[in-house]
Design a protein around this motif. Sequence first.
Motif, PDB file in Angstrom:
ATOM      1  N   GLY A 260      36.660  43.189  29.743  1.00  0.00           N
ATOM      2  CA  GLY A 260      34.839  42.888  29.136  1.00  0.00           C
ATOM      3  C   GLY A 260      34.534  43.523  31.033  1.00  0.00           C
ATOM      4  N   TRP A 261      35.880  42.918  31.824  1.00  0.00           N
ATOM      5  CA  TRP A 261      35.074  42.776  32.925  1.00  0.00           C
ATOM      6  C   TRP A 261      35.201  44.221  33.613  1.00  0.00           C
ATOM      7  CZ3 TRP A 261      32.365  39.751  36.613  1.00  0.00           C
ATOM      8  CH2 TRP A 261      32.632  38.527  35.836  1.00  0.00           C
ATOM      9  N   LEU A 262      36.356  44.911  33.252  1.00  0.00           N
ATOM     10  CA  LEU A 262      36.719  46.754  33.496  1.00  0.00           C
ATOM     11  C   LEU A 262      35.514  47.115  32.730  1.00  0.00           C
ATOM     12  CD1 LEU A 262      40.614  46.283  32.121  1.00  0.00           C
ATOM     13  CD2 LEU A 262      39.427  46.334  35.018  1.00  0.00           C
ATOM     14  N   TRP A 263      35.154  46.778  31.693  1.00  0.00           N
ATOM     15  CA  TRP A 263      33.366  47.745  31.355  1.00  0.00           C
ATOM     16  C   TRP A 263      32.996  47.603  31.773  1.00  0.00           C
ATOM     17  CZ3 TRP A 263      34.596  51.678  28.099  1.00  0.00           C
ATOM     18  CH2 TRP A 263      35.386  52.099  27.421  1.00  0.00           C
ATOM     19  N   ALA A 264      32.274  46.756  32.724  1.00  0.00           N
ATOM     20  CA  ALA A 264      31.642  46.234  33.495  1.00  0.00           C
ATOM     21  C   ALA A 264      31.897  46.422  34.880  1.00  0.00           C
ATOM     22  CB  ALA A 264      31.335  44.460  32.905  1.00  0.00           C
ATOM     23  N   THR A 265      32.417  46.532  35.084  1.00  0.00           N
ATOM     24  CA  THR A 265      33.096  47.287  36.238  1.00  0.00           C
ATOM     25  C   THR A 265      32.276  48.810  36.614  1.00  0.00           C
ATOM     26  OG1 THR A 265      34.409  45.685  36.797  1.00  0.00           O
ATOM     27  CG2 THR A 265      34.206  47.804  38.347  1.00  0.00           C
ATOM     28  N   GLN A 267      30.105  50.710  34.049  1.00  0.00           N
ATOM     29  CA  GLN A 267      29.047  50.524  33.904  1.00  0.00           C
ATOM     30  C   GLN A 267      28.307  50.429  35.444  1.00  0.00           C
ATOM     31  OE1 GLN A 267      27.558  47.588  30.816  1.00  0.00           O
ATOM     32  NE2 GLN A 267      29.213  48.623  29.434  1.00  0.00           N
ATOM     33  N   LEU A 268      28.526  49.595  36.377  1.00  0.00           N
ATOM     34  CA  LEU A 268      28.178  49.265  37.291  1.00  0.00           C
ATOM     35  C   LEU A 268      28.359  50.377  38.237  1.00  0.00           C
ATOM     36  CD1 LEU A 268      28.765  44.952  38.236  1.00  0.00           C
ATOM     37  CD2 LEU A 268      26.730  46.964  37.553  1.00  0.00           C
ATOM     38  N   PHE A 269      29.387  51.352  37.880  1.00  0.00           N
ATOM     39  CA  PHE A 269      30.332  52.768  39.150  1.00  0.00           C
ATOM     40  C   PHE A 269      29.097  53.413  38.688  1.00  0.00           C
ATOM     41  CE2 PHE A 269      32.485  56.746  38.866  1.00  0.00           C
ATOM     42  CZ  PHE A 269      32.380  56.420  40.510  1.00  0.00           C
ATOM     43  N   ILE A 270      28.766  53.648  36.500  1.00  0.00           N
ATOM     44  CA  ILE A 270      27.766  54.757  36.514  1.00  0.00           C
ATOM     45  C   ILE A 270      26.524  54.045  37.112  1.00  0.00           C
ATOM     46  CG2 ILE A 270      27.050  55.960  34.501  1.00  0.00           C
ATOM     47  CD1 ILE A 270      29.944  55.468  33.144  1.00  0.00           C
ATOM     48  N   ALA A 271      25.952  53.541  36.933  1.00  0.00           N
ATOM     49  CA  ALA A 271      24.549  53.532  37.369  1.00  0.00           C
ATOM     50  C   ALA A 271      24.864  52.983  39.174  1.00  0.00           C
ATOM     51  CB  ALA A 271      24.687  51.877  37.273  1.00  0.00           C
TER      52      ALA A 271
END
Length: 393
Positions: A260-265, A267-271
């Motif tokens: 989950g943390w990898l996916w969140a990271t 998503q933050l990079f894309i944002a």
Amino acid sequence: MPTPTSTAPTARQVWTRTRGITLAVVLILAAAVAMAAVRSTAHHGELDPRSADPYGSRAVAALLGERGVSTRVVTTLGGARAATGPDTTLLVAEPDLLTHRQQTQLHTATAASGGRTVLVAAGSWSVERLAPGVTADPATSDDTTLAPHCTLPEARRAGTAATGGLRYTTTHLDADRCYPSERLATLLRIPAASAGGDTVVLGAPDILYNDRLDEQGNASLALQLLGSRPHLVWYLPSLSDASAAGTGEQKSLFDLLPPGWLWATLQLFIAAVLAAFWRARRFGPLVAEELPVAIRASETTEGRARLYRRAKARDRAAAALRAATRTRLAPLAGVPLTQAHTPEALLPALSTRLAGDAQALHPLLFGPPPGDDAALMALTDQLDALEREVRRS
């Protein structure tokens, strides 16, 4: 002489420009800390048969005890290997905590024991060594509650259960593939080659949690998988186990981070990339804008002259003065502007207006740069005098 004005942003301007980003970073950090705190509190005693917390497994152990199945907790590899046998079910709560050497040793002890081994949420780090021929899929199941869709008696009797999590593929043709998600099983049962034992790979621990035991067929499936033998050994791998020391194996940072943390990271990079495109400079045609204030031509000339003087660029100053003079003299002498800077065209035309030698004007209009400031001032006076003389002629 005007006082120089600093163009560096003030502290107030810097704060105004960066306060939005600062606030966003603070909120993200606060949310991460809060999530970590909640997770650490809610998952206290996770998969521990002695824990009555929501994520503990005391209820399963109690129900098994009522059916005559004894439950014993071990926290070392030596204790788990010694407890294997045909009348024992060995449950490995967190297989990914084991090193590769520990996984190999544990598989060697269970392969010919004749008992059952249950691997709970074994990822790619551990499943291929603890259950050779089984591979964990990188993507997890979208649904947590799934139907069995297999012939395994335990699964058919339990019906729908919360097995959705890690998904597996296997090369064992005699394996039972149950609770599929997009054609990949979330529960596998692989019979042992000899001694009558088997290995069960469970993609999610939800059916063992206290707060989910009463949902769907979770309790039935858990009791059947863990109660097939009279003894249950519950192996909770410990990081302080002496068997893990001195192996030289180290997990990378990405192995230790939950998915989950990898996916969140990501998503933050894309944002951040989208925000950069949003706030970046737009490229396009130049747009003419009115100056906020009117600047006199004399001030511009004086400012440029000061820059030339500070840089001691007498050659550039002289070239600019001569070029401007030639541009103004060419129309007066009847020379096209395209030939204003050509000595062969400009000098003969000027000599006819002044009745003088054209070669005498060459050093003045096309000569070398002056050697000092006095020579530059003299050149300026001579060019002014020449222009006035041509206009009067």
